[in-house]
Design a protein around this motif. Structure first.
Motif, short mmCIF file in Angstrom:
data_model
loop_
_atom_site.label_atom_id
_atom_site.label_comp_id
_atom_site.label_asym_id
_atom_site.label_seq_id
_atom_site.Cartn_x
_atom_site.Cartn_y
_atom_site.Cartn_z
N ALA A 211 50.29 1.49 119.24
CA ALA A 211 51.64 1.35 118.52
C ALA A 211 52.86 2.13 118.92
O ALA A 211 53.86 1.78 119.03
CB ALA A 211 51.41 1.43 117.13
N THR A 212 52.46 3.34 119.26
CA THR A 212 53.84 4.17 119.66
C THR A 212 54.21 3.83 120.97
O THR A 212 55.35 3.81 121.43
CB THR A 212 53.22 5.81 119.73
N LEU A 213 53.23 3.39 121.79
CA LEU A 213 53.76 3.10 123.25
C LEU A 213 54.61 1.91 123.28
O LEU A 213 55.48 1.66 124.13
CB LEU A 213 52.43 3.17 124.23
N CYS A 214 54.13 1.06 122.34
CA CYS A 214 54.87 -0.41 122.18
C CYS A 214 56.31 -0.04 121.78
O CYS A 214 57.36 -0.81 122.49
CB CYS A 214 54.25 -1.40 121.37
N ARG A 215 56.52 1.02 120.69
CA ARG A 215 57.79 1.44 120.37
C ARG A 215 58.72 1.91 121.57
O ARG A 215 59.67 1.72 122.08
CB ARG A 215 57.78 2.45 119.34
N GLU A 216 57.87 2.71 122.66
CA GLU A 216 58.50 3.18 123.64
C GLU A 216 58.77 2.12 124.67
O GLU A 216 59.92 2.39 125.49
CB GLU A 216 57.53 4.35 124.39
N LEU A 217 58.08 1.22 124.75
CA LEU A 217 58.34 0.13 125.55
C LEU A 217 59.80 -0.59 125.27
O LEU A 217 60.53 -0.97 126.19
CB LEU A 217 57.36 -0.78 125.59
N LEU A 218 59.86 -1.02 123.92
CA LEU A 218 61.09 -1.47 123.53
C LEU A 218 62.19 -0.54 123.51
O LEU A 218 63.21 -1.13 124.20
CB LEU A 218 60.94 -1.67 121.93
N ALA A 219 62.12 0.81 123.56
CA ALA A 219 63.12 1.66 123.84
C ALA A 219 63.44 1.72 125.20
O ALA A 219 64.54 1.76 125.56
CB ALA A 219 62.66 3.21 123.05
N ALA A 220 62.58 1.83 126.15
CA ALA A 220 62.85 2.04 127.62
C ALA A 220 63.61 0.65 127.92
O ALA A 220 64.50 0.83 128.81
CB ALA A 220 61.47 1.81 128.38
N GLY A 221 63.07 -0.68 127.53
CA GLY A 221 63.58 -1.88 128.06
C GLY A 221 65.18 -1.75 127.27
O GLY A 221 66.00 -1.95 128.04
N GLN A 222 65.41 -1.22 126.03
CA GLN A 222 66.63 -1.25 125.68
C GLN A 222 67.65 -0.41 126.49
O GLN A 222 68.94 -0.66 126.77
CB GLN A 222 66.59 -0.98 124.17
N ARG A 223 67.12 0.83 126.87
CA ARG A 223 67.88 1.80 127.80
C ARG A 223 68.25 0.94 129.04
O ARG A 223 69.40 1.08 129.36
CB ARG A 223 67.05 2.96 128.04
N ALA A 224 67.32 0.28 129.53
CA ALA A 224 67.61 -0.38 130.91
C ALA A 224 68.75 -1.60 130.70
O ALA A 224 69.58 -1.65 131.39
CB ALA A 224 66.33 -1.23 131.32
N LEU A 225 68.69 -2.32 129.51
CA LEU A 225 69.72 -3.42 129.43
C LEU A 225 70.89 -2.64 129.17
O LEU A 225 72.05 -3.12 129.75
CB LEU A 225 69.32 -4.00 128.13
N ASP A 226 70.78 -1.43 128.34
CA ASP A 226 72.07 -0.86 128.14
C ASP A 226 72.67 -0.29 129.38
O ASP A 226 74.13 -0.39 129.65
CB ASP A 226 71.86 0.37 127.23
N GLY A 227 71.73 -0.03 130.17
CA GLY A 227 72.45 0.52 131.66
C GLY A 227 72.82 -0.56 132.66
O GLY A 227 73.06 -0.42 133.52
N GLY A 228 72.91 -1.91 132.16
CA GLY A 228 73.44 -2.83 132.72
C GLY A 228 71.98 -3.72 133.63
O GLY A 228 72.68 -4.79 134.29
N THR A 229 71.03 -3.47 133.47
CA THR A 229 69.96 -4.30 134.05
C THR A 229 70.00 -5.56 133.26
O THR A 229 69.98 -5.51 132.06
CB THR A 229 68.64 -3.60 134.15
N ALA A 230 70.04 -6.69 133.90
CA ALA A 230 69.78 -8.11 132.97
C ALA A 230 68.32 -8.19 132.63
O ALA A 230 67.31 -7.72 133.25
CB ALA A 230 70.10 -9.20 134.13
#
Ligand SMILES: Nc1ncnc2c1ncn2[C@@H]1O[C@H](COP(=O)(O)OP(=O)(O)OP(=O)(O)O)[C@@H](O)[C@H]1O
Ligand SMILES: [Mg+2]
Lengths: 577, 467
Positions: A518-537
């Motif tokens: 469950a924790t890793l799933c949250r980290e996945l969401l966070a990592a994805g969000q960081r990437a989107l915030d960084g400008g990746t589509a």
């Protein structure tokens, strides 16, 4: 002796005359074959009896004899590992007598009367005792101590007690008043066994199923209803809990279900090792079986026999879990007998006392201080499957259960059709034990369990909303952040909620593993969000690799968790490609 | 039941299929009854309520013309039995087990009670022998095993019986194991019966089959007996003679209607949609007569067919059936309209015993992962189809679009197989080829090991068993 004779036989019921001096719920022997039955109505000198065995062939004019007792079950060493029918007869001994097919009229005591057990007393003669006091012990199974107790309501002073080898009904001692002390005792199944007091529920029954331990936990001594249409996974859940839940004793009541399922249990359980004790799962299990083609009256009795056995081990101070599959079949048996008695039907033809009886049954669950010395606490957790007609939860058995249970694990046919197992509908399900059990989980997991739970539920809730929107506007039209959430929610459904009962590493999930996934799933969401915030589509994100690694982690053994988690985290760093 | 036969002159009354008899001193529950009127062929029935003052007899034939005052009733002192035996193979009987093929009644090996005692659960063996039906939607996705009861949920006008015929046709005896088919027609039309039997004859299955036929025009109440007479024969072939028996029963819906008729005649409190509250137990007494015995050869596998009234799977007949059987094969009107045969909707279909019938040494090591993956993409494709119905395919995200295309092909190429019979190897291969149309990143359920093995062309050889 009774001179009663049968005057009518219809289905599972028979009427006899004269039966005026029998007592309600008195056990009777019916006819030449001595079929077991129970008096369910007395009116004038006519008594009505429900018969626990097949009644075909029973003749008008056959005799009926009252036994003077209520339906009781023998309690003592030798119960563990046994397979009993609805009224407590060992099916193996029935098979020895009647072969591959069950014939009515077989007498087979629950406990093996000839087997000897080594008894070690823990008190000396001269000691005053009362109901529930532990007199001594027997090793019932390797490593399992069976505490031999004074039967409830008995008091006196021990006049004699001696170590030695005894059969279950052979006295190992006696009280001053002459009462013999034996390894076994009997108890009327329809009466709850007494306890000293009820205790608060705070410790979880760890189920080993992620969706329950994380989202909808059950407390030891609590009760859960598991309703679901056919094929939604009730039996798989009950069996998984029987195999993996952290209980000392499992009583499994197969009430009106399939013979082949029982064959499966009998094949699997003896081979399966309980990881906490290193012993066979069968060694901690008592099975009660009344398949759907066995007599209905015995189906009605089977849950009482089961819960009485469960209470007996609870009284020894053990943590017992009772699985009832399915309580609906019990209720239907009640309805069938009620209808034949021409009782005024209530909702959907069920007798008006359905809710009352159901409530009383669930009330036998609890976390208790047992009667007698030494002081000991036991727990009885009840987890019952319910089979609502048409999968519609508004029916009486589900509704009456929901009034008393502390948790609902609602199963959804739609999820089952999609092979999303366990098919737990996370919107409808709930647990009133989540807060009370969270501290225990948090301590074990080394993190805030409630917070993780909340995060998962929020994510799933958001997922549901977004999916509704997507069906209207199309998945392509969603914002990148929302598409990311949808994708991560898929991963959560696959790897956290989804759990295969058929994968040896996945079938049981340790608290550690549940926490990690469950924790890793949250980290996945966070990592994805960081990437989107960084400008990746969104379309440029690489979610497939971490997703696959998470799926592998789900199937990993506990010893491989650390390495697997490291691999997932490494992949998270590359989400932005 | 040992009492001797007793005669009664005249009955108290008759109503619908029930005959009421007064002052029956030693009547037994379930006792077989013969009812005669001079100059007419006898009626048969059984005691369903045994009373000193009044007993109720369920008459299996049409009671029109039965005058209660004129009848002579014999309580036979035994319960309903059927003659069973190997010599019944190749023959045809009515629902009560009387010959309808013009040949004399068989002598048989024995007579058995048609009610059948419950198999002791501790004597059952866990079923786990894969049966290759030749149908991809079953073999690949909802595998049938010996000793299972797997009904077909059909709808009015859907080819449920055709599918059953196809499964029976595909059956050949492997490893020289003795095997037989028992077919029970319940209330089906003569057109359906003839079509079924013709295919039967063509495939040469007739001489290892026993037929019990109750057609639409035959007495309704006889329908309650027909499956039980047939199962008595099936149990004899399986458990006394060690044969593998496939029992096809069509159509259970007619059976349930007969059950309702009796309940109504008895003025019982009706349950859901007028069906009696005990229908679950009653159906179970049929369906549970499937299985395998520990340490013995032989098996009874059931393939019941029922028609879901109004295609409604929550109707009590499919609902209670689903609660008893080990899964179901659900036919879809939508697929049928689109010309897919067999029109099996794999999502609501299920085989609960699949897990013990597949895997290395049975079908293929990767079978479970393979089918999980097919289910996962197909489910996503079906969701995408709903979405596309509103927003058009262009509104779908790329993975959804690919899943939708996959779902279309899956229905046409995998489920739809027309007249072809496929081996399990062929079924697996077609599934693989469909999966290979997708990029690896869409195949979340496939582990790298299985994927690598597939790429390396390591095809596992299935071990095939036929029913
Ligand atoms: N955790 C699981 N992992 C894998 N498969 C599962 C799981 N749970 C359920 N299934 C699948 O769903 C099928 C049906 O489950 P199950 O027999 O438990 O349903 P049920 O709710 O008990 O149905 P019924 O009311 O008819 O008895 C199983 O045979 C299995 O194929
Ligand atoms: Mg079940």
């Amino acid at each position: 002796m009774s001179t009663a004779r049968l005057v009518r036989i219809s289905g599972a019921l028979a009427e006899a005359e004269p039966l005026a001096d029998a007592a309600l719920y008195e056990l009777v022997r019916v006819g030449e074959r001595g079929l077991l039955g129970e008096v369910v109505r007395i009116s004038g000198d006519r008594g009505t009896v429900q018969i626990f065995e097949e009644t075909t062939g029973l003749r008008v004019g056959e005799r009926l004899a009252a036994t003077g007792n209520a339906l009781t079950v023998e309690l003592g060493p030798g119960l563990l590992g046994s397979v009993l029918d609805g009224i407590g007869r060992p099916l193996q001994r029935v098979a020895d007598a009647t072969g591959d097919f069950i014939a009515p009229g077989t007498s087979a005591p629950t406990l093996d009367a000839g087997r000897r057990w080594a008894f070690t007393p823990v008190i000396a003669s001269g000691a005053p005792v009362r109901g529930g006091d532990v007199l001594g012990t027997v090793t019932e199974r390797p490593g399992f101590v069976h505490r031999v107790m004074v039967p409830p309501r008995v008091t006196g002073q021990v006049a004699a007690i001696a170590a030695g080898e005894y059969t279950v009904w052979q006295p190992f001692g006696r009280l001053e008043d002459g009462t013999g002390l034996t390894l076994a005792q009997s108890w009327p199944v329809r009466q709850p066994r007494p306890v000293a007091s009820h205790l608060a529920l705070h410790q979880p029954l760890v189920t080993g199923q992620r969706v329950f331990d994380l989202l909808f936990p059950v407390a030891e001594g609590g009760s859960v209803a598991v309703p679901g249409g056919f094929g939604t996974g009730k039996t798989v859940i009950e069996q998984s809990l029987a195999k993996y839940a952290a209980a000392d004793i499992i009583v499994y009541v197969g009430c009106g279900e399939r013979g082949n399922e029982m064959a499966e249990v009998l094949e699997e359980f003896p081979r399966l090792v309980d990881q906490r004790t290193g012993r066979s799962v069968m060694d901690r299990t008592v099975l009660l079986v009344n398949t759907s083609n066995m007599p209905v009256a015995a189906r009605e009795a089977s849950v009482y026999v089961g819960v009485t056995i469960a209470e007996y081990y609870r009284d020894m101070g053990y943590r017992v879990a009772l699985m009832a599959d399915s309580l609906s079949r019990w209720a239907e048996a009640l309805r069938e007998i009620g209808a034949r008695l021409q009782e005024m039907p209530g909702e959907e033809g069920y007798p008006t006392y359905l809710g009352n009886r159901l409530g009383k049954f669930y009330e036998r669950a609890g976390h208790v201080r047992a009667c007698g010395a030494p002081e000991r606490d036991g727990a009885l957790t009840v987890i019952s499957a319910i089979s609502p007609p048409g999968g519609d939860f508004s029916e009486p058995v589900t509704q009456a259960s929901l009034r008393v249970v502390g948790a609902l694990w609602a199963l959804d046919p739609e999820l089952a059709h999609q092979r999303q197992f366990p098919a737990v509908d996370w919107e409808t399900s709930y647990s009133l034990y989540a807060d009370a059990t969270a501290p225990w989980f948090s301590e074990r997991a080394g993190g805030d369990w409630l917070q993780l739970r909340r995060a998962m539920l929020e994510l799933l809730q958001r997922d549901r909303e977004l999916r509704e929107i997507a069906t209207l506007v199309g998945s392509e039209a969603l914002q990148d952040g929302d598409r990311l959430l949808l994708e991560v929610a898929r991963v959560v459904r696959d790897t956290v909620l989804g759990q295969s009962a058929y994968d040896p590493n996945d079938a049981l999930s340790s608290i550690e593993k549940t926490w990690l996934l469950a924790t890793l799933c949250r980290e996945l969401l966070a990592a994805g969000q960081r990437a989107l915030d960084g400008g990746t589509a969104f379309d440029q994100l690489d979610l497939a690799v971490p997703r696959r690694l998470l799926a592998d982690l789900r199937r990993a053994a506990d010893s491989e968790l650390a390495a697997g988690a490291a691999a997932v985290r490494a992949a998270l760093a590359g989400v932005a490609r | 039941m040992s009492a001797l036969a007793r005669r009664h002159h005249g009955a108290q009354g008759v109503g619908g299929p029930l005959l009421y008899l007064r002052r029956t001193r030693v009547v037994a529950l379930g006792e077989w009854v013969e009812i005669r009127v001079p100059g007419e062929s006898p009626w048969r029935g059984q005691v369903i309520d045994a009373g000193r003052d009044i007993s109720v007899i369920q008459v299996l034939e049409d009671t029109v013309g039965l005058a209660p005052a004129a009848v002579e009733i014999t309580l036979t002192g035994r319960e309903a039995t059927a003659v069973v035996g190997r010599e019944l193979l190749g023959r045809a009987f009515n629902g009560m087990g009387l010959p309808i093929d013009g040949l004399p009644p068989p002598v048989g090996d024995a007579t058995r009670s048609v009610w059948g005692a419950p198999l002791n659960p501790v004597r059952r063996a866990r079923p786990g022998d894969f049966i290759e039906t030749g149908i991809s939607a079953i073999d690949g996705m909802n595998t049938l095993v010996r000793g299972q009861k797997l009904p077909v949920f059909s709808g009015p006008g859907l080819p449920g019986l055709d599918l059953a015929a196809r499964i029976v046709e595909g059956a050949r005896a492997p490893r020289d194991e003795a095997f037989a088919v028992v077919f029970v027609g319940i209330g089906i039309t003569s057109r359906e019966t003839d079509a079924f039997l013709e295919r039967f004859d063509r495939s040469g299955a007739r001489e290892r089959s026993v037929l019990y036929i109750n057609q639409t025009r035959d007495p309704t109440i006889e329908r309650l007996l027909a499956p039980r007479v047939a199962l008595a024969q099936a149990e004899h072939l399986a458990f006394d003679l060690g044969m593998h028996v496939l029992v096809v029963i069509a159509d259970l819906t007619h059976y349930c209607e007969a059950l309702r008729e009796i309940a109504t005649a008895r003025e019982e409190i009706p349950g859901r949609r007028g069906y009696p509250g005990y229908m679950y137990s009653d159906l179970a007494s049929i369906y549970e007569r499937a299985g395998v015995l520990a340490g013995k050869p032989g098996s009874v596998t059931q393939l019941p067919i029922l028609t879901m009234p109004d295609d409604d799977i929550t109707h009590p007949i499919p609902d209670l059936t689903g609660y008893i059987t080990e899964g179901q094969v659900v036919l879809s009107r939508d697929l049928h309209r689109r010309g897919v045969f067999p029109p099996v909707d794999v999502l609501p279909s299920l085989s609960r015993l699949m897990q013990s019938g597949i895997g290395a040494g049975k079908t293929a090591a990767e079978h479970r992962e393979w089918s999980n993956q097919l289910y996962a993409v197909y489910t996503r494709g079906r969701e995408a189809r709903l979405m596309a119905a509103i927003v058009g395919e262009a509104g779908l995200a790329p993975e959804d679009r690919r899943a939708l295309a996959f779902a279309d092909r899956f229905e046409l190429d995998f489920v739809g197989q027309g007249d072809a019979r496929r081996t399990i190897g062929e079924t697996l291969e077609i599934g693989w080829q469909l999966l290979e149309t997708l990029p690896r990143e869409d195949l979340h359920r496939l582990s790298d090991t299985v994927w690598a093995a597939r790429l390396a062309g390591a095809a596992s050889q299935p071990a095939v068993v036929r029913p």
